[in-house]
Design a protein around this motif. Structure first.
Motif, PDB file in Angstrom:
ATOM      1  N   ALA A  14       0.835  -1.194   0.000  1.00 25.35           N
ATOM      2  CA  ALA A  14       0.000   0.000   0.000  1.00 25.35           C
ATOM      3  C   ALA A  14       0.873   1.247   0.000  1.00 25.35           C
ATOM      4  O   ALA A  14       1.937   1.274   0.617  1.00 25.35           O
ATOM      5  CB  ALA A  14      -0.909  -0.002   1.225  1.00 25.35           C
ATOM      6  N   ALA A  15       0.397   2.257  -0.696  1.00 27.20           N
ATOM      7  CA  ALA A  15       1.100   3.541  -0.738  1.00 27.20           C
ATOM      8  C   ALA A  15       0.050   4.647  -0.828  1.00 27.20           C
ATOM      9  O   ALA A  15      -1.148   4.387  -0.934  1.00 27.20           O
ATOM     10  CB  ALA A  15       2.055   3.594  -1.922  1.00 27.20           C
ATOM     11  N   LEU A  24       7.229   1.326  -5.970  1.00 30.64           N
ATOM     12  CA  LEU A  24       7.786   0.499  -4.904  1.00 30.64           C
ATOM     13  C   LEU A  24       7.796  -0.982  -5.269  1.00 30.64           C
ATOM     14  O   LEU A  24       8.638  -1.743  -4.796  1.00 30.64           O
ATOM     15  CB  LEU A  24       7.017   0.711  -3.601  1.00 30.64           C
ATOM     16  CG  LEU A  24       7.130   2.099  -2.986  1.00 30.64           C
ATOM     17  CD1 LEU A  24       6.163   2.247  -1.813  1.00 30.64           C
ATOM     18  CD2 LEU A  24       8.558   2.391  -2.556  1.00 30.64           C
ATOM     19  N   ALA A  25       6.877  -1.398  -6.117  1.00 28.11           N
ATOM     20  CA  ALA A  25       6.785  -2.812  -6.513  1.00 28.11           C
ATOM     21  C   ALA A  25       7.831  -3.207  -7.552  1.00 28.11           C
ATOM     22  O   ALA A  25       8.087  -4.392  -7.752  1.00 28.11           O
ATOM     23  CB  ALA A  25       5.395  -3.100  -7.058  1.00 28.11           C
ATOM     24  N   LYS A  26       8.449  -2.248  -8.205  1.00 32.16           N
ATOM     25  CA  LYS A  26       9.398  -2.539  -9.285  1.00 32.16           C
ATOM     26  C   LYS A  26      10.536  -3.461  -8.848  1.00 32.16           C
ATOM     27  O   LYS A  26      10.889  -4.390  -9.571  1.00 32.16           O
ATOM     28  CB  LYS A  26       9.995  -1.248  -9.858  1.00 32.16           C
ATOM     29  CG  LYS A  26       9.096  -0.519 -10.779  1.00 32.16           C
ATOM     30  CD  LYS A  26       8.976  -1.255 -12.090  1.00 32.16           C
ATOM     31  CE  LYS A  26       8.121  -0.460 -13.039  1.00 32.16           C
ATOM     32  NZ  LYS A  26       7.521  -1.305 -14.044  1.00 32.16           N
ATOM     33  N   SER A  27      11.118  -3.211  -7.682  1.00 35.49           N
ATOM     34  CA  SER A  27      12.236  -4.044  -7.223  1.00 35.49           C
ATOM     35  C   SER A  27      11.793  -5.487  -7.045  1.00 35.49           C
ATOM     36  O   SER A  27      12.489  -6.424  -7.445  1.00 35.49           O
ATOM     37  CB  SER A  27      12.812  -3.508  -5.909  1.00 35.49           C
ATOM     38  OG  SER A  27      13.419  -2.258  -6.113  1.00 35.49           O
ATOM     39  N   SER A  28      10.625  -5.668  -6.461  1.00 33.19           N
ATOM     40  CA  SER A  28      10.082  -7.012  -6.243  1.00 33.19           C
ATOM     41  C   SER A  28       9.792  -7.703  -7.576  1.00 33.19           C
ATOM     42  O   SER A  28      10.050  -8.899  -7.738  1.00 33.19           O
ATOM     43  CB  SER A  28       8.813  -6.922  -5.394  1.00 33.19           C
ATOM     44  OG  SER A  28       8.238  -8.181  -5.221  1.00 33.19           O
ATOM     45  N   ILE A  99       7.264  -6.641   0.727  1.00 35.81           N
ATOM     46  CA  ILE A  99       8.710  -6.644   0.501  1.00 35.81           C
ATOM     47  C   ILE A  99       9.047  -5.417  -0.343  1.00 35.81           C
ATOM     48  O   ILE A  99       8.537  -5.263  -1.455  1.00 35.81           O
ATOM     49  CB  ILE A  99       9.162  -7.927  -0.212  1.00 35.81           C
ATOM     50  CG1 ILE A  99       8.755  -9.156   0.601  1.00 35.81           C
ATOM     51  CG2 ILE A  99      10.673  -7.907  -0.437  1.00 35.81           C
ATOM     52  CD1 ILE A  99       8.961 -10.477  -0.111  1.00 35.81           C
ATOM     53  N   THR A 100       9.889  -4.556   0.219  1.00 37.03           N
ATOM     54  CA  THR A 100      10.344  -3.366  -0.494  1.00 37.03           C
ATOM     55  C   THR A 100      11.849  -3.210  -0.278  1.00 37.03           C
ATOM     56  O   THR A 100      12.427  -3.842   0.607  1.00 37.03           O
ATOM     57  CB  THR A 100       9.637  -2.093   0.019  1.00 37.03           C
ATOM     58  OG1 THR A 100       9.892  -1.955   1.417  1.00 37.03           O
ATOM     59  CG2 THR A 100       8.144  -2.152  -0.236  1.00 37.03           C
ATOM     60  N   GLU A 101      12.448  -2.359  -1.075  1.00 29.90           N
ATOM     61  CA  GLU A 101      13.883  -2.119  -0.940  1.00 29.90           C
ATOM     62  C   GLU A 101      14.212  -1.466   0.402  1.00 29.90           C
ATOM     63  O   GLU A 101      15.161  -1.854   1.074  1.00 29.90           O
ATOM     64  CB  GLU A 101      14.376  -1.228  -2.078  1.00 29.90           C
ATOM     65  CG  GLU A 101      15.854  -0.888  -1.965  1.00 29.90           C
ATOM     66  CD  GLU A 101      16.320   0.129  -2.988  1.00 29.90           C
ATOM     67  OE1 GLU A 101      17.536   0.371  -3.017  1.00 29.90           O
ATOM     68  OE2 GLU A 101      15.491   0.683  -3.740  1.00 29.90           O
ATOM     69  N   HIS A 102      13.407  -0.493   0.807  1.00 30.01           N
ATOM     70  CA  HIS A 102      13.685   0.262   2.029  1.00 30.01           C
ATOM     71  C   HIS A 102      12.676  -0.052   3.122  1.00 30.01           C
ATOM     72  O   HIS A 102      11.469  -0.108   2.870  1.00 30.01           O
ATOM     73  CB  HIS A 102      13.675   1.767   1.739  1.00 30.01           C
ATOM     74  CG  HIS A 102      14.693   2.181   0.724  1.00 30.01           C
ATOM     75  ND1 HIS A 102      16.038   2.154   0.962  1.00 30.01           N
ATOM     76  CD2 HIS A 102      14.536   2.604  -0.554  1.00 30.01           C
ATOM     77  CE1 HIS A 102      16.687   2.554  -0.117  1.00 30.01           C
ATOM     78  NE2 HIS A 102      15.808   2.835  -1.050  1.00 30.01           N
ATOM     79  N   GLN A 103      13.180  -0.225   4.329  1.00 29.98           N
ATOM     80  CA  GLN A 103      12.334  -0.565   5.459  1.00 29.98           C
ATOM     81  C   GLN A 103      11.245   0.480   5.689  1.00 29.98           C
ATOM     82  O   GLN A 103      10.105   0.132   6.003  1.00 29.98           O
ATOM     83  CB  GLN A 103      13.164  -0.744   6.724  1.00 29.98           C
ATOM     84  CG  GLN A 103      12.317  -1.127   7.921  1.00 29.98           C
ATOM     85  CD  GLN A 103      13.119  -1.276   9.199  1.00 29.98           C
ATOM     86  OE1 GLN A 103      14.270  -0.866   9.280  1.00 29.98           O
ATOM     87  NE2 GLN A 103      12.506  -1.850  10.200  1.00 29.98           N
ATOM     88  N   ASP A 105       9.597   2.196   3.619  1.00 30.25           N
ATOM     89  CA  ASP A 105       8.475   2.002   2.687  1.00 30.25           C
ATOM     90  C   ASP A 105       7.600   0.838   3.129  1.00 30.25           C
ATOM     91  O   ASP A 105       6.375   0.898   3.021  1.00 30.25           O
ATOM     92  CB  ASP A 105       8.999   1.750   1.271  1.00 30.25           C
ATOM     93  CG  ASP A 105       9.742   2.945   0.702  1.00 30.25           C
ATOM     94  OD1 ASP A 105       9.341   4.093   1.006  1.00 30.25           O
ATOM     95  OD2 ASP A 105      10.715   2.736  -0.037  1.00 30.25           O
ATOM     96  N   ARG A 106       8.227  -0.210   3.613  1.00 27.63           N
ATOM     97  CA  ARG A 106       7.489  -1.368   4.125  1.00 27.63           C
ATOM     98  C   ARG A 106       6.666  -0.978   5.350  1.00 27.63           C
ATOM     99  O   ARG A 106       5.484  -1.302   5.448  1.00 27.63           O
ATOM    100  CB  ARG A 106       8.466  -2.500   4.452  1.00 27.63           C
ATOM    101  CG  ARG A 106       7.829  -3.783   4.870  1.00 27.63           C
ATOM    102  CD  ARG A 106       8.827  -4.937   4.960  1.00 27.63           C
ATOM    103  NE  ARG A 106      10.041  -4.648   5.695  1.00 27.63           N
ATOM    104  CZ  ARG A 106      11.253  -4.448   5.160  1.00 27.63           C
ATOM    105  NH1 ARG A 106      11.416  -4.504   3.856  1.00 27.63           N
ATOM    106  NH2 ARG A 106      12.288  -4.198   5.916  1.00 27.63           N
TER     107      ARG A 106
END
Length: 121
Positions: A14-15, A24-28, A99-103, A105-106
């Protein structure tokens, strides 16, 4: 236990906007394509790596297919999708995995969802 108890885990992200959630989903999504489609054992990638990657048709197909089973978007939309899904499969409990790159954001994703569900603490 007299009856089965169903708990299912689902990826939720969620954002504050759909655009931010997609970012944010791109890395995943990059990690998914590299790991499951190309059989590479990679670390979770930085956003820059993912956004600069030119996805093949096969990779994009996998990502689009996955989008059917994950909930990514504005917090109210993620809540609605999650609620409909739980009703549809008659689950007693749903575990949210983000699951995100930065905590931060999670944590923000969990915070937005907690607010949507009226959870405080």
């Amino acid at each position: 236990m007299k009856e089965p108890y169903v708990n299912i885990a689902v990826v939720c992200l969620a954002a504050d906007s759909q655009k931010e959630a997609d970012k944010l989903a791109k890395s995943s999504e990059y990690w998914l394509s590299q790991t499951f489609l190309l059989n590479k054992n990679i670390k979770f990638p930085a956003y820059e790596t993912a956004v600069n990657h030119k996805f093949t048709v096969e990779e994009q197909f996998l990502i689009n297919y996955r989008r059917n089973s994950v909930f990514i978007g504005k917090s109210n939309e993620v809540k609605d999708k999650r609620t409909d899904f739980v009703k549809k499969i008659a689950a007693h409990e749903l575990t949210i995995v983000t699951i995100t790159e930065h905590q931060q954001d999670r944590l923000r994703s969990y915070e937005l969802l907690a607010n949507e569900f009226g959870i405080t603490g």
